[in-house]
Write a protein that holds these residues in place. Structure first.
Motif, mmCIF file in Angstrom:
data_model
loop_
_atom_site.group_PDB
_atom_site.id
_atom_site.type_symbol
_atom_site.label_atom_id
_atom_site.label_comp_id
_atom_site.label_asym_id
_atom_site.label_seq_id
_atom_site.Cartn_x
_atom_site.Cartn_y
_atom_site.Cartn_z
ATOM 1 N N GLY A 140 26.984 -9.332 -8.283
ATOM 2 C CA GLY A 140 26.144 -10.110 -7.722
ATOM 3 C C GLY A 140 25.090 -8.829 -7.160
ATOM 4 O O GLY A 140 24.257 -9.654 -6.399
ATOM 5 N N LEU A 141 24.791 -8.309 -8.089
ATOM 6 C CA LEU A 141 23.666 -7.033 -7.473
ATOM 7 C C LEU A 141 23.931 -6.943 -5.888
ATOM 8 O O LEU A 141 22.994 -6.378 -5.253
ATOM 9 C CB LEU A 141 22.534 -7.717 -7.681
ATOM 10 C CG LEU A 141 22.992 -7.483 -9.378
ATOM 11 C CD1 LEU A 141 21.375 -8.801 -9.474
ATOM 12 C CD2 LEU A 141 22.944 -6.142 -10.189
ATOM 13 N N THR A 142 25.175 -6.406 -5.457
ATOM 14 C CA THR A 142 25.264 -5.943 -3.655
ATOM 15 C C THR A 142 25.783 -5.087 -3.445
ATOM 16 O O THR A 142 25.347 -4.485 -2.327
ATOM 17 C CB THR A 142 25.981 -7.360 -3.001
ATOM 18 O OG1 THR A 142 27.438 -7.033 -3.897
ATOM 19 C CG2 THR A 142 25.385 -8.787 -3.141
ATOM 20 N N ASP A 143 26.246 -4.295 -4.770
ATOM 21 C CA ASP A 143 27.252 -3.068 -4.356
ATOM 22 C C ASP A 143 26.317 -1.791 -5.351
ATOM 23 O O ASP A 143 26.058 -1.478 -6.379
ATOM 24 C CB ASP A 143 28.458 -2.518 -4.446
ATOM 25 C CG ASP A 143 29.065 -1.347 -4.036
ATOM 26 O OD1 ASP A 143 28.666 -1.076 -3.457
ATOM 27 O OD2 ASP A 143 30.484 -1.551 -5.045
ATOM 28 N N PRO A 144 25.193 -0.878 -4.798
ATOM 29 C CA PRO A 144 24.452 -0.170 -5.919
ATOM 30 C C PRO A 144 25.321 0.778 -5.780
ATOM 31 O O PRO A 144 25.905 1.406 -5.021
ATOM 32 C CB PRO A 144 23.634 0.725 -4.848
ATOM 33 C CG PRO A 144 23.299 0.252 -3.558
ATOM 34 C CD PRO A 144 24.617 -1.337 -3.724
ATOM 35 N N LYS A 145 25.558 1.452 -6.873
ATOM 36 C CA LYS A 145 25.726 2.858 -7.626
ATOM 37 C C LYS A 145 25.138 3.680 -7.190
ATOM 38 O O LYS A 145 24.294 4.149 -7.324
ATOM 39 C CB LYS A 145 25.716 2.961 -8.949
ATOM 40 C CG LYS A 145 26.985 3.941 -9.426
ATOM 41 C CD LYS A 145 28.071 3.511 -9.713
ATOM 42 C CE LYS A 145 28.280 4.785 -10.157
ATOM 43 N NZ LYS A 145 30.486 5.240 -9.718
ATOM 44 N N ARG A 146 26.166 4.822 -6.110
ATOM 45 C CA ARG A 146 25.313 5.864 -5.834
ATOM 46 C C ARG A 146 25.862 7.280 -6.961
ATOM 47 O O ARG A 146 26.848 7.171 -7.506
ATOM 48 C CB ARG A 146 26.255 5.508 -4.634
ATOM 49 C CG ARG A 146 25.663 5.251 -3.858
ATOM 50 C CD ARG A 146 26.145 5.512 -1.766
ATOM 51 N NE ARG A 146 25.564 4.461 -1.003
ATOM 52 C CZ ARG A 146 25.755 3.071 -1.147
ATOM 53 N NH1 ARG A 146 26.657 2.475 -1.966
ATOM 54 N NH2 ARG A 146 25.539 1.995 0.222
#
Length: 78
Positions: A69-75
């Motif tokens: 969903g492209l809502t949780d960016p990978k840190r």
């Protein structure tokens, strides 16, 4: 006495150092599945997050996300 001590301690120290360093690997360099935004929605990619700019993971110029969903960016610290 001193040479006998070194003959015993130096190899033991080298073995302990080798065993200790064998476990000093980075788990974060393992590849994982991430998602990037494309013109047609999202694309699934394999990455190990080589670009560490700003604390977020990027694949080229595209920011990598944990979900489709492209809502949780990978840190980088995940």
């Amino acid at each position: 006495m001193k040479s006998n001590f070194l003959k015993l301690v130096l190899p033991a120290f080298a073995i302990l150092l080798a065993v200790g360093l064998a476990f000093a690997t980075e788990e974060s360099n393992l590849p994982y599945v991430g998602y990037i935004a494309t013109q047609s929605g999202y694309a699934e990619i394999q990455t190990d997050c080589p670009n560490l700019s700003g604390g977020y993971c990027y694949d080229g110029l595209n920011q990598v996300f944990n979900d489709s969903g492209l809502t949780d960016p990978k840190r980088t610290w995940d």
